[in-house]
Design an enzyme around this catalytic site. Sequence first.
Site, PDB file in Angstrom:
ATOM      1  N   HIS A 132      64.509  27.407  67.340  1.00 49.20           N
ATOM      2  CA  HIS A 132      63.709  27.195  68.691  1.00 49.20           C
ATOM      3  C   HIS A 132      62.260  28.819  67.526  1.00 49.20           C
ATOM      4  O   HIS A 132      61.794  28.981  67.655  1.00 49.20           O
ATOM      5  CB  HIS A 132      64.870  28.876  69.163  1.00 49.20           C
ATOM      6  CG  HIS A 132      64.261  29.436  70.414  1.00 49.20           C
ATOM      7  ND1 HIS A 132      63.975  28.832  71.516  1.00 49.20           N
ATOM      8  CD2 HIS A 132      63.709  30.564  69.755  1.00 49.20           C
ATOM      9  CE1 HIS A 132      63.186  29.946  72.199  1.00 49.20           C
ATOM     10  NE2 HIS A 132      62.596  30.991  71.268  1.00 49.20           N
ATOM     11  N   GLU A 133      63.340  29.798  66.560  1.00 48.90           N
ATOM     12  CA  GLU A 133      62.825  30.662  66.004  1.00 48.90           C
ATOM     13  C   GLU A 133      61.946  29.972  64.879  1.00 48.90           C
ATOM     14  O   GLU A 133      60.394  30.811  64.750  1.00 48.90           O
ATOM     15  CB  GLU A 133      63.542  31.560  65.044  1.00 48.90           C
ATOM     16  CG  GLU A 133      65.087  32.497  66.232  1.00 48.90           C
ATOM     17  CD  GLU A 133      63.974  33.173  67.110  1.00 48.90           C
ATOM     18  OE1 GLU A 133      63.185  33.321  67.152  1.00 48.90           O
ATOM     19  OE2 GLU A 133      64.452  33.056  68.109  1.00 48.90           O
ATOM     20  N   HIS A 136      58.723  28.740  67.418  1.00 48.44           N
ATOM     21  CA  HIS A 136      57.547  30.557  66.851  1.00 48.44           C
ATOM     22  C   HIS A 136      57.098  30.160  65.920  1.00 48.44           C
ATOM     23  O   HIS A 136      55.545  31.057  66.028  1.00 48.44           O
ATOM     24  CB  HIS A 136      58.504  31.512  66.986  1.00 48.44           C
ATOM     25  CG  HIS A 136      59.086  31.704  68.777  1.00 48.44           C
ATOM     26  ND1 HIS A 136      58.021  31.734  69.591  1.00 48.44           N
ATOM     27  CD2 HIS A 136      60.365  31.759  69.651  1.00 48.44           C
ATOM     28  CE1 HIS A 136      59.025  31.627  71.161  1.00 48.44           C
ATOM     29  NE2 HIS A 136      60.505  32.010  70.593  1.00 48.44           N
ATOM     30  N   GLU A 202      58.282  30.940  74.915  1.00 47.09           N
ATOM     31  CA  GLU A 202      59.593  30.786  74.705  1.00 47.09           C
ATOM     32  C   GLU A 202      60.124  29.854  75.498  1.00 47.09           C
ATOM     33  O   GLU A 202      60.571  28.736  75.178  1.00 47.09           O
ATOM     34  CB  GLU A 202      60.867  32.147  76.405  1.00 47.09           C
ATOM     35  CG  GLU A 202      61.231  33.144  75.333  1.00 47.09           C
ATOM     36  CD  GLU A 202      60.764  32.960  73.852  1.00 47.09           C
ATOM     37  OE1 GLU A 202      62.375  32.399  73.914  1.00 47.09           O
ATOM     38  OE2 GLU A 202      60.906  33.812  73.337  1.00 47.09           O
TER      39      GLU A 202
END
Length: 281
Positions: A132-133, A136, A202
């Site tokens: 997930h990071e 980003h 998100e």
Amino acid sequence: MLGNWLKTSLLMAAIMALFGVIGGYLGGATGMLMALLFGAAMNLFAYWFSDTMVLKMYNAREVDEASAPQFYTMVRDLAQRAGLPMPRVYLIDEAQPNAFATGRNPDHAAVAATTGILQLLSAREIRGVMAHELAHVRHRDILISTISATMAGAISALANFAMIFGGRDSEGRSNPVASIAVALLAPLAASLIQMAISRAREFEADRGGAQICGDPHALADALARIDAYARGIPMPTADAHPATAQMMIMNPLSGGGIASLFSTHPATEERVARLRAMAPG
């Protein structure tokens, strides 16, 4: 990529406008000019140094393959799967399970996780979180989130200055009611700017992270567990600097009131449901 650069430009413009309004209130045309110059300097500082500042704020320590072999190797593998350069990797000595990414672009990126998240989650779930990071990073959101955290904090400080020293009307008289209004509304406006960008970001990072790790259920399980545990474990640094909360994978704020205004994360239940829907039947 063009869309994120546009978002960054709009974010900077909106924050510059806030600086101008507060400066104009504090000192008329001269105050507005000084505030705009200060805002421009802060934008430049945020672009180049805000990631370093946020990492120092959380007392993050950089690790490598020797000091954190499993975690570092996991991040390296995920970065390769995502087609990204290897980011710097940090650990934060905090009990609350959380993580974030920062940096101005993929070539100057860093990912950080708390020791609490490494203790709470399984290796499979941690892999989902770090994917997930890295999503980003790949989406180039990290510049937006880091700049918005830095600038929102600066606006809050400027608003507090207005509260303490007050402003002047056109005839040079102080206006305490307006001072209170500025002190309350300026941080609110900054948080609304953040929220306008953060929620959709998100969801996209969840989707991208699931694709990078190849396991939507891993990230869904991680989010559900983090949400259940994080509510009862405070993160003092985040509570002291609520503008940084939107950088985290999960809202780290333990209090309500003004701090809750900076809650920029979508509902965990909806994030989990969307991820589970991505998994093959």
